[in-house]
Design a protein around this motif. Structure first.
Motif, PDB file in Angstrom:
ATOM      1  N   ALA A 201       0.839  -1.202   0.000  1.00 44.99           N
ATOM      2  CA  ALA A 201       0.000   0.000   0.000  1.00 44.99           C
ATOM      3  C   ALA A 201       0.866   1.241   0.000  1.00 44.99           C
ATOM      4  O   ALA A 201       1.960   1.269   0.556  1.00 44.99           O
ATOM      5  CB  ALA A 201      -0.905   0.005   1.231  1.00 44.99           C
ATOM      6  N   ALA A 202       0.377   2.277  -0.640  1.00 48.49           N
ATOM      7  CA  ALA A 202       1.099   3.537  -0.655  1.00 48.49           C
ATOM      8  C   ALA A 202       0.928   4.234   0.680  1.00 48.49           C
ATOM      9  O   ALA A 202      -0.002   3.964   1.440  1.00 48.49           O
ATOM     10  CB  ALA A 202       0.553   4.422  -1.770  1.00 48.49           C
ATOM     11  N   ALA A 203       1.837   5.130   1.000  1.00 50.18           N
ATOM     12  CA  ALA A 203       1.725   5.908   2.230  1.00 50.18           C
ATOM     13  C   ALA A 203       0.441   6.718   2.199  1.00 50.18           C
ATOM     14  O   ALA A 203       0.011   7.160   1.135  1.00 50.18           O
ATOM     15  CB  ALA A 203       2.929   6.841   2.355  1.00 50.18           C
ATOM     16  N   PRO A 204      -0.207   6.875   3.347  1.00 52.96           N
ATOM     17  CA  PRO A 204      -1.473   7.621   3.381  1.00 52.96           C
ATOM     18  C   PRO A 204      -1.301   9.010   2.777  1.00 52.96           C
ATOM     19  O   PRO A 204      -0.357   9.724   3.102  1.00 52.96           O
ATOM     20  CB  PRO A 204      -1.788   7.708   4.878  1.00 52.96           C
ATOM     21  N   SER A 205      -2.182   9.378   1.893  1.00 52.54           N
ATOM     22  CA  SER A 205      -2.125  10.695   1.281  1.00 52.54           C
ATOM     23  C   SER A 205      -3.310  11.519   1.751  1.00 52.54           C
ATOM     24  O   SER A 205      -4.306  10.983   2.203  1.00 52.54           O
ATOM     25  CB  SER A 205      -2.153  10.569  -0.250  1.00 52.54           C
ATOM     26  N   THR A 206      -3.164  12.818   1.651  1.00 51.62           N
ATOM     27  CA  THR A 206      -4.240  13.701   2.088  1.00 51.62           C
ATOM     28  C   THR A 206      -5.431  13.564   1.149  1.00 51.62           C
ATOM     29  O   THR A 206      -5.292  13.668  -0.067  1.00 51.62           O
ATOM     30  CB  THR A 206      -3.750  15.159   2.108  1.00 51.62           C
ATOM     31  N   SER A 207      -6.597  13.312   1.729  1.00 51.24           N
ATOM     32  CA  SER A 207      -7.788  13.133   0.915  1.00 51.24           C
ATOM     33  C   SER A 207      -8.234  14.455   0.298  1.00 51.24           C
ATOM     34  O   SER A 207      -7.875  15.534   0.762  1.00 51.24           O
ATOM     35  CB  SER A 207      -8.924  12.566   1.772  1.00 51.24           C
ATOM     36  N   ARG A 208      -9.032  14.362  -0.755  1.00 57.16           N
ATOM     37  CA  ARG A 208      -9.568  15.553  -1.404  1.00 57.16           C
ATOM     38  C   ARG A 208     -10.437  16.355  -0.440  1.00 57.16           C
ATOM     39  O   ARG A 208     -10.381  17.586  -0.408  1.00 57.16           O
ATOM     40  CB  ARG A 208     -10.379  15.156  -2.645  1.00 57.16           C
ATOM     41  N   ASP A 209     -11.234  15.646   0.375  1.00 51.76           N
ATOM     42  CA  ASP A 209     -12.080  16.341   1.348  1.00 51.76           C
ATOM     43  C   ASP A 209     -11.246  17.140   2.333  1.00 51.76           C
ATOM     44  O   ASP A 209     -11.587  18.271   2.690  1.00 51.76           O
ATOM     45  CB  ASP A 209     -12.944  15.332   2.106  1.00 51.76           C
ATOM     46  N   ALA A 210     -10.143  16.559   2.796  1.00 47.45           N
ATOM     47  CA  ALA A 210      -9.291  17.259   3.754  1.00 47.45           C
ATOM     48  C   ALA A 210      -8.640  18.484   3.112  1.00 47.45           C
ATOM     49  O   ALA A 210      -8.543  19.546   3.726  1.00 47.45           O
ATOM     50  CB  ALA A 210      -8.226  16.316   4.295  1.00 47.45           C
ATOM     51  N   LEU A 211      -8.204  18.328   1.857  1.00 47.30           N
ATOM     52  CA  LEU A 211      -7.575  19.457   1.160  1.00 47.30           C
ATOM     53  C   LEU A 211      -8.567  20.599   0.953  1.00 47.30           C
ATOM     54  O   LEU A 211      -8.252  21.774   1.199  1.00 47.30           O
ATOM     55  CB  LEU A 211      -7.031  18.992  -0.195  1.00 47.30           C
ATOM     56  N   LEU A 212      -9.772  20.260   0.510  1.00 48.74           N
ATOM     57  CA  LEU A 212     -10.762  21.296   0.232  1.00 48.74           C
ATOM     58  C   LEU A 212     -11.265  21.968   1.505  1.00 48.74           C
ATOM     59  O   LEU A 212     -11.713  23.118   1.469  1.00 48.74           O
ATOM     60  CB  LEU A 212     -11.943  20.694  -0.536  1.00 48.74           C
ATOM     61  N   ALA A 213     -11.187  21.260   2.627  1.00 45.03           N
ATOM     62  CA  ALA A 213     -11.669  21.827   3.891  1.00 45.03           C
ATOM     63  C   ALA A 213     -10.645  22.750   4.525  1.00 45.03           C
ATOM     64  O   ALA A 213     -10.976  23.516   5.436  1.00 45.03           O
ATOM     65  CB  ALA A 213     -12.026  20.705   4.866  1.00 45.03           C
ATOM     66  N   TYR A 214      -9.396  22.693   4.053  1.00 46.24           N
ATOM     67  CA  TYR A 214      -8.333  23.488   4.660  1.00 46.24           C
ATOM     68  C   TYR A 214      -8.673  24.975   4.601  1.00 46.24           C
ATOM     69  O   TYR A 214      -9.106  25.490   3.579  1.00 46.24           O
ATOM     70  CB  TYR A 214      -7.013  23.235   3.934  1.00 46.24           C
TER      71      TYR A 214
END
Length: 384
Positions: A201-214
């Protein structure tokens, strides 16, 4: 004499709950007998002009005892026959038989009802006891372990009640449970990474929801990198506000009297879990959440603007909750640099983070999430 262990106390509590459930089921039996006897009396009075006398106690008790042993579970039957009113209940039961009621058909149905009552009461008591015992340890877990996959895995695990019991046992023996949790969190991160690596598995990446909520909605909040706002139930668990959310919804509705439909639109917005998280954290710090929410009715500029009404209310609520009590509207609205937003992620692990200041991103203290600080926007570049 040594004090009972948490496990022993829990066992005693469950035993008491089971006994209460049986007693409640006997109350259901008494209720049904009282109703059936009242119907019998009325029908006999109506048809024959008189009520039949109850059979003699010495004859009714042995016969009713046989029915009770045959159709009722041992715990319910024993509790009934040990009761002071059993002779009267026996008379009522056998009077029904004498009036033409088929007791062989009636008793199985009565038994089924009493068992249903017993099991429902026992299950309710079990859940209440588990919630009472686990509630304290869940609060400690949320305080000691940062939001993220490890904490989420613990709380969503079927083994959580057993984990909470073990935490209580350690605490009883004088162990620093917070310290153990902190150490376990580090080990948990190692396990997560090792398993992910073995599975390719790839390292956890920032989700789209988290990015848009920033931005203003997440300033000062510890937001997991894999935040999934499209799944409301999962988002509430990820943010640790599953249990507090119902209360937060109620507080918002109470803060907007006459505008409850508008409040419901805000609560149904996909970003509501972030507002719920902020409210929960403010309450845990003893801040007057209700006073902050009152601004939503004092300044109704959210009635007009871009986006849906629910979205505008979410933004207005975030502003109302983050401004100190007494500040005028817009006096300290958080502003976030788009450059800083690109340079940072909405959440970090427990040992690293980035704070946003006027000079741009800089390393933060260990354990501080990216949203802990926000400063004035740079003179160039657009803002969110």
């Amino acid at each position: 004499m040594s004090m009972p262990t948490p496990e022993e106390r829990a066992g005693e509590a469950f035993t008491e709950a089971a006994a209460e459930a049986v007693q409640t089921s006997t109350m259901a039996f008494r209720l049904m007998m009282a109703i059936a006897d009242a119907v019998r009396r009325q029908q006999q009075q109506k048809e024959a002009g008189r009520e039949e006398e109850l059979p003699p106690v010495e004859k009714a008790v042995p016969e009713a005892t046989e029915y009770a042993k045959k159709y009722l579970p041992p715990d319910i039957g024993t509790a009934l026959m040990d009761g002071a009113d059993w002779p009267m209940l026996a008379q009522q039961l056998m009077a029904l038989g004498g009036a033409g009621v088929d007791l062989e058909a009636l008793m199985p149905r009565v038994a089924e009802i009493t068992v249903t009552v017993r099991d429902a009461v026992a299950e309710h008591a079990r859940k209440a006891l588990e919630d009472e015992g686990a509630g304290r340890w869940e609060a400690m877990l949320r305080e000691a372990v940062p939001a993220g996959p490890v904490r989420e895995a613990i709380l969503s695990s079927p083994a959580w009640p057993d984990i909470a019991t073990k935490m209580a046992s350690l605490d009883e023996k004088g162990v620093d449970v917070r310290g153990v949790l902190a150490a376990a969190h580090k080990e948990g991160l190692g396990v997560e990474q090792a398993v992910a690596s073995s599975l390719g598995a790839a390292a956890p990446s920032t989700s789209r929801d988290a990015l848009l909520a920033y931005g203003p909605l997440t300033t000062g909040l510890d937001v997991p990198k894999n935040l999934t706002l499209k799944d409301r139930a999962r988002a509430l668990v990820q943010l640790g506000v599953r249990d507090a959310d119902a209360r937060n919804v109620r507080m918002v509705r109470e803060a907007m009297p006459g505008r409850e439909r508008d409040a419901d639109l805000m609560v149904s917005d996909r970003h509501w879990p972030l507002i719920s998280l902020r409210m929960a954290e403010m309450e845990s710090r003893g801040e007057p959440v209700a006073e902050h929410l009152a601004r939503l009715m004092q300044d109704t500029s959210w009635e007009k603007g871009t986006g849906t009404l629910g979205t505008r209310l979410v933004r207005a609520a975030a502003d109302a909750l983050t401004r100190p009590v007494g500040d005028a509207a817009g006096a300290s609205r958080p502003v976030v640099s788009s450059a800083a937003a690109k340079a940072t992620s909405p959440s970090v692990g427990p040992t690293k983070g980035v704070s946003v200041t006027k000079g741009g991103p800089r390393p933060a203290e260990p354990g501080v999430a990216a949203h802990r600080d926000s400063g004035p926007a740079p003179s160039k570049g657009r803002t969110r």
